[in-house]
Enzyme design. Structure first.
Site, PDB file in Angstrom:
ATOM      1  N   LYS A   1      -1.511  -4.962  -0.192  1.00  0.00           N
ATOM      2  CA  LYS A   1      -0.838  -5.136   1.098  1.00  0.00           C
ATOM      3  C   LYS A   1      -1.874  -5.045   2.206  1.00  0.00           C
ATOM      4  CE  LYS A   1       3.029  -3.681   3.927  1.00  0.00           C
ATOM      5  NZ  LYS A   1       2.275  -4.007   5.146  1.00  0.00           N
ATOM      6  N   PHE A   2      -2.124  -6.170   2.860  1.00  0.00           N
ATOM      7  CA  PHE A   2      -3.137  -6.231   3.905  1.00  0.00           C
ATOM      8  C   PHE A   2      -2.602  -5.672   5.219  1.00  0.00           C
ATOM      9  CE2 PHE A   2      -4.872  -8.976   0.770  1.00  0.00           C
ATOM     10  CZ  PHE A   2      -6.239  -9.011   0.994  1.00  0.00           C
TER      11      PHE A   2
END
Length: 298
Positions: free
Chosen positions: A23-24
């Site tokens: 998850k950026f």
């Protein structure tokens, strides 16, 4: 375009048929390649094409009538930097956006393809959409890139432990057989959190009904943060604790603090502060810190 959402979990989901993605820490962005041009849409629905001319130019290489879902990030010193993404998104003029595109180039971490060359893929399984996404973007290369993905929970656990140094928030977990859950929390997200003590420098609400605590975490720039809403039990603990703090009744006029997702809210300072044990994301942005208990013994 209604995007898919994710529900928070506190442990890594395991089982057959699951896929794991990093998850950026960026801004959600839908890329729409129309027959004529490119439209970039934020999660809110706001069109932000003008703020990211570099991504718009790259997206013109996509086939007409193609829609991607993903995250816009800016890399700095070997990690993603959310503050720099905010600077890019806030570009007020075309000239300013062009300058920032040169000095702070954006990357697009794509995690889904919703339409490809006019074919609606949202009803297809994630596993199939993922294969089409990789086939589409790998030949193009940066700044449009598919996010990494694995079906190995042990590798995912390694990512979870090692990638925060690169600015990764955590993991998103999806079912391989899942259609695209537009507008629903059909995915799962495991964010990095830390439990530690924080200074309670104030609270929102009233002395008899405090709503949330104003905290200074022992990391970052000491900017006060508003906690998530207090439970009934915690409210009772805070009522008892603030009664012993003489400074709580002398809140300076106009004292405010920024609450995530709300904006500026008034609060009552505490002098001296209390101490609370809190759980908070490693990125120190959404969601707000969760108060676990007051440390009245300190």
């Amino acid at each position: 375009m209604r995007v898919a959402l994710a529900a928070s979990v506190r442990t890594l989901p395991r089982g057959d048929g699951l896929a794991y993605e990093p998850k950026f820490d960026g801004h959600r962005l839908v890329v729409v390649r129309t027959a004529e041009d490119v439209v970039l849409q934020a999660r809110s629905g706001r069109v932000v094409t003008a703020a990211f001319p570099d991504l718009a130019a790259a997206a013109r290489q996509l086939p007409a009538e193609t829609v991607l879902d993903g995250e816009v990030v800016v890399w700095h010193a070997g990690r993603t930097d959310f503050a720099l993404v905010q600077r890019r998104a806030a570009a007020a003029t075309a000239a300013r956006a062009a300058v920032l595109a040169q000095s702070l180039p954006a990357s697009y971490a794509a995690f889904d393809v919703l339409e490809l060359a006019g074919l609606d893929l949202r009803g297809r399984p994630y596993e199939r959409r993922r294969a089409l996404l990789v086939d589409l973007l790998l030949p193009l290369g940066p700044p449009l890139q598919p996010v990494p993905m694995t079906t190995d929970p042990e590798l995912a656990a390694t990512w979870y432990e090692t990638l925060p140094a690169s600015g990764i928030e955590g993991l998103v977990v999806k079912r391989l057989d899942q259609t695209y859950p537009a507008g629903r929390r059909g995915w799962q997200k495991l964010r990095h959190t830390q439990v530690r003590d924080a200074a309670v420098v104030g609270y929102t609400g009233t002395p008899r009904r405090p709503l949330a605590l104003v905290l200074v975490l022992p990391v970052g720039d000491e900017t006060p943060l508003v906690s998530s809403p207090l439970t009934a039990a915690l409210r009772a603990d805070v009522v008892a604790a603030v009664a012993t703090r003489e400074g709580h009744a002398r809140a300076p006029a106009g004292a405010t603090v920024t609450a995530i997702g709300i904006g500026e809210v008034p609060y009552r300072p505490l002098d001296p502060p209390l101490t609370a044990e809190v759980r908070h994301p490693s990125t120190a942005r959404h969601p707000p810190p969760e108060v676990l208990r007051l440390r009245t013994e300190l």
